[in-house]
Enzyme design. Structure first.
Site, PDB file in Angstrom:
ATOM      1  N   LYS A   1      30.281  38.507  41.948  1.00 38.50           N
ATOM      2  CA  LYS A   1      31.093  37.350  41.531  1.00 38.50           C
ATOM      3  C   LYS A   1      32.522  37.461  42.073  1.00 38.50           C
ATOM      4  O   LYS A   1      33.069  36.483  42.577  1.00 38.50           O
ATOM      5  CB  LYS A   1      31.135  37.305  39.994  1.00 38.50           C
ATOM      6  N   ASN A   2      33.101  38.653  41.992  1.00 34.54           N
ATOM      7  CA  ASN A   2      34.503  38.792  42.380  1.00 34.54           C
ATOM      8  C   ASN A   2      34.715  38.773  43.900  1.00 34.54           C
ATOM      9  O   ASN A   2      35.849  38.715  44.363  1.00 34.54           O
ATOM     10  CB  ASN A   2      35.105  40.061  41.766  1.00 34.54           C
TER      11      ASN A   2
ATOM     12  N   CYS B   1      39.732  36.600  31.618  1.00 38.88           N
ATOM     13  CA  CYS B   1      39.620  37.306  30.345  1.00 38.88           C
ATOM     14  C   CYS B   1      40.995  37.724  29.843  1.00 38.88           C
ATOM     15  O   CYS B   1      41.873  38.090  30.632  1.00 38.88           O
ATOM     16  CB  CYS B   1      38.759  38.559  30.524  1.00 38.88           C
TER      17      CYS B   1
ATOM     18  N   ARG C   1      48.441  40.294  33.175  1.00 43.85           N
ATOM     19  CA  ARG C   1      47.917  39.765  34.444  1.00 43.85           C
ATOM     20  C   ARG C   1      48.963  38.982  35.236  1.00 43.85           C
ATOM     21  O   ARG C   1      48.825  37.785  35.484  1.00 43.85           O
ATOM     22  CB  ARG C   1      46.648  38.953  34.192  1.00 43.85           C
TER      23      ARG C   1
ATOM     24  N   ASP D   1      36.599  47.608  35.098  1.00 46.38           N
ATOM     25  CA  ASP D   1      35.519  46.718  34.656  1.00 46.38           C
ATOM     26  C   ASP D   1      34.307  47.486  34.128  1.00 46.38           C
ATOM     27  O   ASP D   1      33.356  46.875  33.638  1.00 46.38           O
ATOM     28  CB  ASP D   1      35.081  45.789  35.805  1.00 46.38           C
TER      29      ASP D   1
ATOM     30  N   ARG E   1      29.526  34.309  31.904  1.00 44.29           N
ATOM     31  CA  ARG E   1      30.476  34.003  32.991  1.00 44.29           C
ATOM     32  C   ARG E   1      30.250  34.913  34.182  1.00 44.29           C
ATOM     33  O   ARG E   1      30.582  34.557  35.309  1.00 44.29           O
ATOM     34  CB  ARG E   1      31.917  34.227  32.489  1.00 44.29           C
TER      35      ARG E   1
HETATM   36  C1  UD1 Z   1      40.361  41.584  39.620  1.00 42.89           C
HETATM   37  C2  UD1 Z   1      39.032  41.278  38.999  1.00 42.89           C
HETATM   38  C3  UD1 Z   1      38.890  41.978  37.657  1.00 42.89           C
HETATM   39  C4  UD1 Z   1      39.195  43.458  37.800  1.00 42.89           C
HETATM   40  C5  UD1 Z   1      40.526  43.689  38.505  1.00 42.89           C
HETATM   41  C6  UD1 Z   1      40.801  45.162  38.803  1.00 42.89           C
HETATM   42  C7  UD1 Z   1      38.525  39.070  39.840  1.00 42.89           C
HETATM   43  C8  UD1 Z   1      38.347  37.613  39.556  1.00 42.89           C
HETATM   44  N1  UD1 Z   1      38.890  39.851  38.818  1.00 42.89           N
HETATM   45  O1  UD1 Z   1      41.336  41.019  38.759  1.00 42.89           O
HETATM   46  O2  UD1 Z   1      37.557  41.803  37.185  1.00 42.89           O
HETATM   47  O3  UD1 Z   1      39.255  44.032  36.512  1.00 42.89           O
HETATM   48  O4  UD1 Z   1      40.543  42.987  39.749  1.00 42.89           O
HETATM   49  O5  UD1 Z   1      39.767  45.695  39.552  1.00 42.89           O
HETATM   50  O6  UD1 Z   1      38.313  39.525  40.944  1.00 42.89           O
HETATM   51  N2  UD1 Z   1      49.396  42.973  38.791  1.00 42.89           N
HETATM   52  C9  UD1 Z   1      50.770  42.810  38.851  1.00 42.89           C
HETATM   53  N3  UD1 Z   1      51.267  41.830  39.675  1.00 42.89           N
HETATM   54  C10 UD1 Z   1      50.467  41.023  40.426  1.00 42.89           C
HETATM   55  C11 UD1 Z   1      49.069  41.211  40.370  1.00 42.89           C
HETATM   56  C12 UD1 Z   1      48.557  42.203  39.544  1.00 42.89           C
HETATM   57  O7  UD1 Z   1      51.517  43.510  38.188  1.00 42.89           O
HETATM   58  O8  UD1 Z   1      50.974  40.159  41.135  1.00 42.89           O
HETATM   59  C13 UD1 Z   1      48.837  44.015  37.919  1.00 42.89           C
HETATM   60  C14 UD1 Z   1      47.919  43.460  36.829  1.00 42.89           C
HETATM   61  O9  UD1 Z   1      48.650  43.034  35.691  1.00 42.89           O
HETATM   62  C15 UD1 Z   1      47.037  44.656  36.551  1.00 42.89           C
HETATM   63  C16 UD1 Z   1      46.901  45.329  37.932  1.00 42.89           C
HETATM   64  O10 UD1 Z   1      47.994  44.841  38.713  1.00 42.89           O
HETATM   65  O11 UD1 Z   1      47.691  45.549  35.691  1.00 42.89           O
HETATM   66  C17 UD1 Z   1      45.613  45.047  38.661  1.00 42.89           C
HETATM   67  O12 UD1 Z   1      45.407  43.651  38.733  1.00 42.89           O
HETATM   68  P1  UD1 Z   1      44.564  42.972  39.899  1.00 42.89           P
HETATM   69  O13 UD1 Z   1      43.931  44.021  40.752  1.00 42.89           O
HETATM   70  O14 UD1 Z   1      45.397  41.940  40.538  1.00 42.89           O
HETATM   71  O15 UD1 Z   1      43.401  42.279  39.076  1.00 42.89           O
HETATM   72  P2  UD1 Z   1      42.831  40.828  39.273  1.00 42.89           P
HETATM   73  O16 UD1 Z   1      42.795  40.480  40.731  1.00 42.89           O
HETATM   74  O17 UD1 Z   1      43.487  39.912  38.306  1.00 42.89           O
END
Ligand code: UD1
Length: 449
Positions: free
Chosen positions: A40-41, A135, A140, A323, A416
């Protein structure tokens, strides 16, 4: 390009039944083989990337889950033509985009909608996307996405709940990510694909789905090197072309079934997987006493005794995935001795623990990021509520190992991200059914005895 809302009738499905619950009778070890769906991701950003060409793209091995429906609906609202040509195959044509504002209710709920920012900014130099949901597992932030877009020359503001990005020209740049982020790495990589000149992104996420998006874009004519390492180099190209691409298997779905074997003392083979993507999961299963056999595209997990205690810290890939944190916690709560699980990615990822405690687990969460787990000999069935996608899947596994009946509420979260979850579990011998009312639950109880 006008910002006009104009819906297309593409016969895509909407969100499913909100009342559904799982009725579960625990106690059966899970035994057998299970086919793993596409990731999915990886699919979510690849749909956005598919809209970056005016030519037709076919995408195969897409999982049939609700987040995918929401993303496809979001694309269709922008004018992208989306057609399902099979349960796991979709045709996408981005030649007629007429609306660069993505703000539907559905998009607020999923994380993946923000990938349309990078895709449209790259292609049209302009995009407006609602601040993403997903979620509720932590704050985030999106600062690294915005930092990357700005470095490429875009003006980015957040107004009225929308992230608005606009540029005259996008120019390649040298970007250092302050935080390892899957979403930011992919989003900036997509925008840079159609920028002028060379972009270098340092401190990238290395997850398999980052590599998959890069491979997809390269199959459309992009020039991206280094995906899967800390540094990605993107030489911008003028345009992309059509392709026919199959998405990688979902390593989190696979890992969930592997831990289901561990928790129910079962014998499960996950098929259609890339074992390399599951190395950290396999290592922990071995550490807690499971037998693990790997072949080219399948992994067998056999558990004959209660798990052994251990310590886990979630980390970006290739570390142990956040995850999979709820699933390993559910296993360790049945281990002899004390285990410690530390969550280092998201600050709000232990919500499911409250529900697990209702089933007899002995877990204390300290400082929001550390679970101290004193193993108990068994779970007992209870009435529980799913707090989020992965926490929900983990609670279902606990219920499958529990003594007696469990009613799991709010299963829309699980659906989901997991295709046919209860049907695949039934195929492994689980006593689980999707029900809508208390009366259905009573019928299930009478039926399974
Ligand atoms: C994606 C996945 C999610 C998974 C996560 C980590 C999808 C749709 N979701 O989420 O299932 O748990 O990767 O493997 O693909 N952060 C910042 N600034 C930013 C972006 C992120 O501080 O601009 C922080 C976030 O708050 C978090 C960490 O970085 O603490 C990792 O987030 P990120 O890898 O971006 O996760 P997602 O892409 O949201």
């Amino acid at each position: 390009m006008a910002f006009v809302e104009k819906r297309q009738d593409v016969n895509l499905r909407t969100e499913g039944n909100q009342m559904e619950q799982y009725a579960i009778k625990g106690g059966n070890p899970l035994v057998g083989e299970v086919e793993i769906a596409g990731a999915k991701n990886a699919a979510l950003p690849i749909f956005a990337a598919a809209a970056m060409t005016d030519e037709t793209v076919y995408i195969d091995n897409i999982p049939d889950v609700r987040d995918i429906d929401v993303m496809l609906n979001a694309l269709s609202v922008t004018g992208v033509m989306v057609k399902r040509v099979g349960r796991h195959r979709v045709m996408v044509n981005g030649g007629n985009v007429h609306n660069l504002t993505v703000d539907s209710e559905g998009c607020k709920k999923i994380r993946g909608s923000y990938y349309l920012l990078g895709a449209f900014l790259g292609k049209y130099k302009c995009a407006e996307v609602v601040l993403p949901g997903g979620c509720d597992i932590g704050s985030r932030a999106v600062d690294q996405h915005l930092k990357g877009f700005r470095a490429l020359g875009a003006e980015v503001v957040i107004e009225h709940g929308l992230i608005k990005a606009r540029a005259e020209h996008l120019r390649g740049s040298h970007i250092y990510m302050d935080k390892v982020s899957v979403g930011a790495t992919i989003n900036v990589m997509m925008a840079a694909t159609l920028a002028e000149g060379m972009t270098i992104i340092e401190n990238c996420a290395k997850e398999p789905h980052v590599v998959d998006v890069a491979s997809f874009l390269n199959s459309c004519g992009a020039n991206i090197k280094g995906a899967g390492t800390d540094v990605i180099r993107i030489r911008g190209v003028a345009r992309l072309h059509g392709t026919d691409y199959a998405i990688i298997p979902d390593q989190i779905e696979a890992g969930t079934f592997m831990f289901a074997a561990a928790v129910t003392k079962g014998d499960v083979t996950v098929k259609n997987v890339i074992p390399k993507h599951l190395e950290s999961v396999t290592a922990k299963l071995l550490e807690i006493g499971c037998e693990v056999e790997e072949a080219d595209d399948c992994i067998r997990v056999v558990a004959t005794k209660p798990p052994m205690h251990t310590q886990v810290r979630t980390l970006p890939y290739p570390g142990f995935p956040t995850d999979m944190q709820p699933q390993i916690t559910v296993a360790l709560a049945l281990a002899r001795g004390t285990s410690i699980v530390t969550e280092s990615i998201f600050e709000n990822r232990f919500k499911y623990v409250e529900e697990l405690v209702r089933m007899g687990a002995d877990i204390k969460v300290e400082g929001g990021d550390t679970a101290i787990i004193s193993g108990v000999p068994r779970y007992t069935g209870a009435s529980i509520t799913v707090p989020d996608l992965r926490g929900g899947a983990a609670l279902v596994i606990a219920a499958l190992a529990a003594e007696g009946f469990t009613m799991v509420d709010n299963v829309k979260y699980v659906e989901r991200g997991y295709e046919d979850f209860h049907i695949k579990l039934q195929g492994l011998g689980a006593q689980i059914e999707l029900v809508e009312t208390e009366k259905d639950f009573q019928k299930f109880k009478l039926k399974v005895g």
